[in-house]
Design a protein around this motif. Structure first.
Motif, PDB file in Angstrom:
ATOM      1  N   TRP A 265       0.797  -1.221   0.000  1.00 36.74           N
ATOM      2  CA  TRP A 265       0.000   0.000   0.000  1.00 36.74           C
ATOM      3  C   TRP A 265       0.833   1.275   0.000  1.00 36.74           C
ATOM      4  O   TRP A 265       0.761   2.102   0.895  1.00 36.74           O
TER       5      TRP A 265
ATOM      6  N   PRO B  33      -3.523   4.394   2.007  1.00 32.98           N
ATOM      7  CA  PRO B  33      -3.159   3.049   2.484  1.00 32.98           C
ATOM      8  C   PRO B  33      -4.123   2.468   3.517  1.00 32.98           C
ATOM      9  O   PRO B  33      -4.354   1.262   3.530  1.00 32.98           O
TER      10      PRO B  33
ATOM     11  N   ARG C 111      -7.421   1.321   1.653  1.00 36.43           N
ATOM     12  CA  ARG C 111      -7.188   0.180   0.767  1.00 36.43           C
ATOM     13  C   ARG C 111      -6.910  -1.088   1.560  1.00 36.43           C
ATOM     14  O   ARG C 111      -7.317  -2.183   1.156  1.00 36.43           O
TER      15      ARG C 111
ATOM     16  N   ALA D  63      -1.914   2.135  -3.452  1.00 31.99           N
ATOM     17  CA  ALA D  63      -3.149   2.570  -2.794  1.00 31.99           C
ATOM     18  C   ALA D  63      -3.579   3.908  -3.370  1.00 31.99           C
ATOM     19  O   ALA D  63      -3.235   4.964  -2.839  1.00 31.99           O
TER      20      ALA D  63
END
Length: 322
Positions: free
Chosen positions: A118, A123, A126, A205
């Motif tokens: 990520w 991040p 995701r 991400a």
């Protein structure tokens, strides 16, 4: 006794402000704080300082807000501060190679994932959407690539079944601050041991877009539940019922099997609003009708009774995929 590390801090949102709050309590010398220019905010669209600027101002730290660090003037201004190290946390501006080379100890970044997993802007969201079992923070030596630099330190966080982007954000911000303070002595002494990232394990991400918030009922209930948690508090998952947008703040996936078409309303009572999905049932627990505050399902149903068998609108946007 060695002189305290001379640090320039760069960050913008609350995640970065949490780190700055901890850093100002230490013996390290913060030469200046860089943050994004003030932005319009609220109904009045008044210019509002970033959370990082608010902390810096409260502690009487010099604040710089260039719109870019690509020009020679901004770079010379930074170089004149003569920092030993630049600490970057969700700053939001690209740091050119010329800037990365200004501090003798370089620039380090606190990133909210276990790199190389990520990389990129979102991040936390995701990781939740992907169903990751854990995430964490990485202290990374910055280089020209996007989150590609060697990792100096990581702290892991096991994701909980009820975690949302909001709760993970708050926890990782605290962990990031702790990780930074653990790293700084070794960085100052030159004993930090960077670990190169495995490019074969890297994933990206991308930034969250509002159209991703639409619930696509053809997806499995487990994925839709993760989507709801990932998009709390922004942009908030949503669907359409009786020509009205209904935002979904909390939901849980049920293993119940159903032959009903995805999007079909199966039940609506004080325990929740049950909706058929591509696999299983999603029970909505906390919702927000247009123009109202978020509320428990029971409060919503008191004013908006629903009839089982009706169909919630299919996603008009571009849905994310499991």
């Amino acid at each position: 006794m060695a002189a305290p590390l001379q640090i320039v801090f760069a960050g913008t949102p609350e995640f970065a402000a949490v780190v700055l709050r901890r850093l100002v309590e230490t013996e390290y010398s913060i030469k200046a704080v860089y943050t994004q220019p003030d932005r319009p905010s609220g109904r009045g669209r008044q210019l509002t300082p970033s959370p990082v600027k608010a902390i810096a101002t409260a502690h009487q730290l010099p604040v710089y807000q260039p719109s870019s660090l690509k020009d020679k003037t901004s770079q010379a201004q930074l170089a004149a501060l003569a920092p030993d190290l630049m600490v970057v946390v969700a700053y939001g501006l690209l740091l050119p190679t010329a800037v990365l080379q200004i501090p003798p100890l370089g620039c380090i970044n606190i990133h909210a994932s276990l790199l190389p997993r990520w990389r990129g802007a979102a991040p936390i969201q995701r990781a939740l959407m992907a169903g990751d079992q854990e995430t964490g923070v990485s202290i990374m030596q910055m280089e020209a690539g996007l989150d590609t630099g060697p990792v100096l330190h990581t702290v892991r966080y096991p994701l909980q079944p009820d975690d949302t982007a909001a709760t993970v954000h708050d926890r990782l911000a605290e962990l990031g601050a702790e990780a930074l303070l653990q790293c700084l002595p070794a960085i100052a002494e030159g004993t930090a041991t960077p670990t190169l990232q495995d490019e074969n394990q890297a994933c990206y991400a991308p930034k969250i877009h509002k159209e991703e918030a639409w619930l696509d009922w053809s997806q499995p209930a487990t994925f839709l539940e993760r989507q709801v948690r990932a998009f709390n508090p922004w942009p908030v998952a949503q669907t359409q019922i009786k020509d009205q947008i209904l935002r979904v703040w909390s939901a849980t996936a049920l293993a119940t099997e159903t032959a009903a078409s995805p999007g079909t309303l199966l039940a609506a009572n004080k325990t929740g609003i049950d909706v058929a999905t591509g696999k299983g049932v999603l029970r909505l627990l906390k919702v927000q009708p247009a123009g109202k505050r978020a509320m428990a399902v029971q409060a919503y149903l008191n004013a908006h009774p629903l009839t089982p068998g009706s169909v919630l609108a299919k996603n008009p946007g571009k849905p994310p995929r499991p």
